[in-house]
Scaffold this active site. Structure first.
Site, PDB file in Angstrom:
ATOM      1  N   ASN A  85       0.799  -1.220   0.000  1.00 24.32           N
ATOM      2  CA  ASN A  85       0.000   0.000   0.000  1.00 24.32           C
ATOM      3  C   ASN A  85       0.836   1.277   0.000  1.00 24.32           C
ATOM      4  OD1 ASN A  85      -2.437   1.788   0.812  1.00 24.32           O
ATOM      5  ND2 ASN A  85      -1.016   2.022   2.542  1.00 24.32           N
ATOM      6  N   TYR A 150       3.185  10.049 -11.931  1.00 22.40           N
ATOM      7  CA  TYR A 150       2.274   9.295 -11.078  1.00 22.40           C
ATOM      8  C   TYR A 150       1.520   8.256 -11.894  1.00 22.40           C
ATOM      9  CZ  TYR A 150      -1.159   8.465  -7.355  1.00 22.40           C
ATOM     10  OH  TYR A 150      -1.943   7.888  -6.382  1.00 22.40           O
ATOM     11  N   THR A 185      -7.376  11.690   2.455  1.00 23.60           N
ATOM     12  CA  THR A 185      -6.263  11.025   3.110  1.00 23.60           C
ATOM     13  C   THR A 185      -5.142  12.043   3.274  1.00 23.60           C
ATOM     14  OG1 THR A 185      -4.744   9.129   2.967  1.00 23.60           O
ATOM     15  CG2 THR A 185      -5.293  10.235   0.922  1.00 23.60           C
TER      16      THR A 185
END
Length: 275
Positions: A85, A150, A185
């Site tokens: 993760n 990304y 987040t």
């Protein structure tokens, strides 16, 4: 599909001290699993869910992965679930983002996942069971402009996961890839680099998203239980993914429009170049 061995599931989660990782750790504990949360902090984070074990692990360091392998062998005698993760955020226009930023994100987001798979696969093959879950992003499937580094790393994680899904199936090992869209987040705290305009836009998308890490974790855990090869966590992600596959002209127009708006923000009129 393979099934997990009897007894509490033994799970290792990288990036397990914050964001989606911590939410996954908490959810797994609630479902009765034994969980080893791994992250960068030298000491156990104070807000790590009670009941989880903790190990310092920098996914860029092979010696840390070797220590994690030794830990699960000695403490549990094996591993049922590896969740890769850990990741960082980055973004930028190709002529603005520095190559050093590319190297940083590739080292964490792509090679960090590859190291985890490389290190733990021999153990899972010995067991002839296990499940690898690699957390990518919707950016691994849908490639918006000004996010090349990304997008490339997350697409790499998708490709790695699909490859290993075929490669490891003869040993009873399942592989899933998680592709969430934006959710709230702390991922934006890892932004670094030269293209500050893109980082500001990315931070806004993350901090104003409607879904929380806990919301996404609940969907991911259900997908893990079902051994789904691709886990899409929200309606927007499913629409974008299937729109790209089955309505490509519409997808292309949306992406061209997004690129045009970006160009205008930096003072360039792109109208004559649009299809």
């Amino acid at each position: 599909m393979t099934s997990a061995p009897p007894g509490p599931r033994r799970a290792l989660v990288t990036g397990g001290a914050s964001g989606l990782g911590r939410a996954l750790v908490a959810g797994m504990l609630e479902r009765g699993a034994r969980v080893l949360a791994c992250d960068l902090a030298e000491e156990r984070p104070a807000d790590l869910p009670a009941g989880a074990d903790y190990l310092t692990l920098d996914v860029r360091r092979q010696q840390d992965w070797d220590a994690a392998l030794a830990w699960v062998r000695e403490a549990w005698g094996g591993l049922d679930l590896l969740v890769n993760n850990a990741g960082i955020a980055a973004g930028g226009r190709i002529d603005v983002e520095a190559m050093a930023d590319w190297e940083r994100i590739v080292e964490v987001n792509l090679l960090g996942v590859a190291r985890g798979c490389h290190t733990m696969t021999p153990l899972l093959k010995e067991q002839r069971s296990g499940h690898i879950v690699n957390v990518a992003s919707l950016a691994g499937l849908v490639h918006a402009p000004a996010m090349s580094s990304y997008n490339a790393t997350k697409a790499g994680v998708v490709a790695l996961s699909e490859t290993l899904g075929f490669e490891l199936r003869p040993w009873g090992i399942d592989v899933s890839v998680v592709c969430p869209a934006f959710f709230r987040t702390n991922l934006h705290s890892s932004f670094a680099g030269k293209d500050t305009a893109m980082q500001e836009a990315g931070t806004k998308l993350i901090t104003t998203a409607s879904a929380s890490a806990e919301d996404v974790a609940a969907v991911v855990l259900d997908g893990i239980e079902k051994r789904k090869p691709v886990i899409l966590t929200d309606r927007v992600g499913r629409q974008a993914y299937f729109g790209k596959r089955f309505a490509r002209p519409l997808y292309d127009r949306l992406m061209h429009g997004q690129a045009a708006r970006l160009a205008r923000r930096v003072g360039h009129d792109p109208e004559e170049y649009l299809p």
